[in-house]
Scaffold this active site. Sequence first.
Site, mmCIF file in Angstrom:
data_model
loop_
_atom_site.group_PDB
_atom_site.id
_atom_site.type_symbol
_atom_site.label_atom_id
_atom_site.label_comp_id
_atom_site.label_asym_id
_atom_site.label_seq_id
_atom_site.Cartn_x
_atom_site.Cartn_y
_atom_site.Cartn_z
ATOM 1 N N ASP A 232 9.079 -1.150 5.812
ATOM 2 C CA ASP A 232 8.189 -1.986 5.009
ATOM 3 C C ASP A 232 7.385 -2.972 5.837
ATOM 4 O O ASP A 232 6.706 -3.832 5.295
ATOM 5 C CB ASP A 232 8.984 -2.757 3.948
ATOM 6 N N ASP B 93 15.818 1.012 8.033
ATOM 7 C CA ASP B 93 16.099 -0.284 8.624
ATOM 8 C C ASP B 93 17.387 -0.831 8.003
ATOM 9 O O ASP B 93 17.911 -0.300 7.035
ATOM 10 C CB ASP B 93 14.929 -1.240 8.363
ATOM 11 N N ASP C 278 6.122 -0.559 11.250
ATOM 12 C CA ASP C 278 6.737 0.698 10.834
ATOM 13 C C ASP C 278 5.706 1.787 10.584
ATOM 14 O O ASP C 278 6.067 2.955 10.400
ATOM 15 C CB ASP C 278 7.549 0.488 9.548
ATOM 16 N N ASP D 65 2.158 36.302 -15.444
ATOM 17 C CA ASP D 65 1.851 34.990 -14.868
ATOM 18 C C ASP D 65 1.916 33.888 -15.917
ATOM 19 O O ASP D 65 2.362 32.771 -15.636
ATOM 20 C CB ASP D 65 0.460 35.020 -14.232
ATOM 21 N N GLU E 93 -1.535 34.860 -7.565
ATOM 22 C CA GLU E 93 -2.652 33.960 -7.863
ATOM 23 C C GLU E 93 -2.219 32.677 -8.560
ATOM 24 O O GLU E 93 -2.949 31.694 -8.566
ATOM 25 C CB GLU E 93 -3.709 34.687 -8.710
#
Length: 931
Positions: A674, A402, A678, A771, A360
Amino acid sequence: MNIIDNMLKNLFSGFLKQRRANRHFKRQFLYDTGRKAGAGNSVQAVAASVSRSMRRIASDDVAAAIIRVSSHADGLTAAEADDRRGRFGTNEVTHEKPLPWWWHLWLCYKNPFNLLLTVLASVSFVTDDLKATAVIGTMVALSTLIRYVQEGRSNRAAERLNAMVSNTVTVIRRQAADDQNIDTKRQCVSANGHGRRAVRPIELPIRDLVPGDHITLSAGDMVPADCRLLTAKELFIAQASMTGESLPVEKFAEVAQPFETIFDAPNLVFMGTNVVSGSATALVIETGNRTYFGGLSARLAATDRTPTAFEAGVNGVSWLLIRFALVMVPIVLFINGFTKGDWVEAALFALSVAVGLTPEMLPMIVTSTLAKGAVKMSRKKVIVKRLDAIQNFGAMDVLCTDKTGTLTQDKIALERHTDAFGAPCDEVLRYAYLNSYYQTGLKNLLDRAVLEHVELQRELRVVQDYRKVDEIPFDFQRRRMSVVVSARDDHHELICKGAVEEMLSICDQIRVETAHGPQHVPLDEELLSRVRMVTYELGRQGLRVVAVAAKALPISQSVYSIADEAGLTLIGYIAFLDPPKESTRPALRALAERGVQVKVLTGDSERIAAHVCRQVGLEQERYLLGSQIEKMSDEALAQAVESYSLFARLTPQDKERIVRTLRGNGHVVGFMGDGINDAPALRRADIGISVDSGVDIAKEAADIILLEKSLMILEEGVVEGRKTFSNMLKYIRMTASSNFGNVFSVLVGSAFLPFLPMLPLQLLVQNLLYDISQIAIPFDDVDQELVAKPLKWNPADIGRFMIFFGPISSIFDIMTYVIMWHVFSANTVADQSLFQSGWFVVGLLTQTLIVHMIRTPKLPFIQSRAAWPLMLMTMFIMAIGVLLPMSPLADYFGLQALPLSYFPWLAGILLSYAMLTTMMKKLYIRRFGWQ
């Protein structure tokens, strides 16, 4: 597979899923249009439904267009703009609004494990087991609230990012005056008349634009709305994201002739495109969802991006654990029911086992670990927009990037100036300087490099002797531009510079240095061959070559055109270099050492790209061109992308296809870009990376934004991602193996004991304490060896790990059964509390100890120690486990104080457990390795 996908979205990405479902339509549009081979066709199909007003306005002259939108020749006043904003709304396409707190809280709660726990709590409440209800409720609340807080921080960070990258536009505002009721139509057509009001340009957020506004556009601007051009000067617009055209399109302000599609109209520009060169003023026609962009977005079905490697991995692991629980819980139920005869108690115990088997805390551990990684990345100038991108960083084994600005400095330097045969020549430098100085179009990086050249400062005095007569601007068909200047009154000089082949096509003479001075000789085939050899050699050295030519013209001519670009004399060349960054070579070496391949995807020349690759240590003489990729089948490209690392002269579709193919080959792919083109590849990659200086569309499509364009930052991100992954993997391994061992022990105890080996409430409390001890895992240290190579989710490996290490704890659980039964005589129903207390302490301490045993392949506490938060948390929980049976709360939980003689046995069990686990760990590493 669909079940698994749905499980993933519910399990981990409740909040992120909502963000993706509400994601800006522009991102979806770019992804869909970019990834389809027939992007242009899909756009043209939708273009038929664009509002008729845009088509009519394309056929109007300027004055009529202004009248049609009830504007003014000098623009709107602020009051008029405010009124229209109230009517038309803001200039945004399906604005993504922050989630209400209650909806965010619901999404943090809504995952299969929390829903399962809620069902268990409801059953416990109905059966009057209020203690179990309280414990389960605590688990659910803890998991949900921690996740809510962590994701709230991430959401606020994303909002701050949006504020950081907000954009503005220059709007021409008309000053308000008393004559507000002057007829708009008369104002529009009397642009040159008397009484024009003062106008002023102001910077406004793009969202504040309204129909009727006048705006100015220049090179590099993103078109903020659908507009009709009022004036245009050498304006070129990149429409690739709309139409798939690789070359920019020239636009004019004149009335459009009949056109086939809306994008063929030369006087219309559209939201989402961008200005490559030139300048313009434009009239805003449509904004927001009424634009072509917004209209198309509304028609597209909202679909999520392809699941990333992280999402698929978490999904596979989670489904593995759930299937395990679905198999084991019924077995526990039937064994206890048949052996004890009390089916109600057996059902409650089976429910408790189900809680113990359910990881959980997995959503909380995953989210908090990723959030911590995002915080650490922010200190290294990296903004994380999607949390799971952190782990994808660590799993990435291929980085596509690039060349310009990433490998290189993105600062063009004038490297050489030579005559036509390659010898240094100052005369060609003078001509090039005059051309760059007097041209009024977009001064690109090459022009700036010429004008900033230190040797040319003396030329500033020379240009004072010249006057400009005319210019012939650059365009992408001619690939050259000319200026006409005059230093004397007896002739004009036309100076032209541009791409070599295009320049050679208009030259019929060549300047040659002789003993008697420079001579102009005919450019015959032999000289032409020598010229091409010189330019080829310059190109092979990674230089970008621009040819310079000139000719004398009579003074009687004052207006010049493209037709005058003929019969020129080739003077020589100026050659430019984009130097590699000093950090590139060590960064590439570091990435290679981390197991990350770097592939260069560029639209530039293959010779220049290959030269840069050699300079930075990527020895790639072989390359693949975009024209070759277009002809390849998917199967052929799948083989080619593995053997090539340099891809040149690529279109946006080529880049996206390469990324898609690499992912299809099983790689986890990062893409760094950028530019506007792209965006499709950024969306297709497992992790899209852009920079804060990139265009807006690239930043929106990216998962991570770098505040500094450096590969070295990426290498640091890779390491951080792997640390994050390792910490998540620790929790999953610990939980899976511990749960398996507990269930096996429960099965054995249930089959042979006359009572339950542990009460349902005790099992729940033990699970809750365990836990809580895991909350500190995100802050743990990671061994350097574990971040040396890419890390990927492997559910099969986790299943094997669970089966290998789980039974080890069961051996000592059964040993505890025997000790409690025979040594301490806890062998009757009346003495079950002592038996259960003894196993409770052993179970909790071995569960907590395993955290240190399998968090590292090294020898725990000696060769590798946990970080102090995890060390303190586990010690704290172990102390609680020992003291709880002796505390005032012992009766409440059905526990009792253990005799002092128990603790030597406890120490022996823990020591033996650590020794056996260490031995088995070495055996496991030899056979299967340790990811």
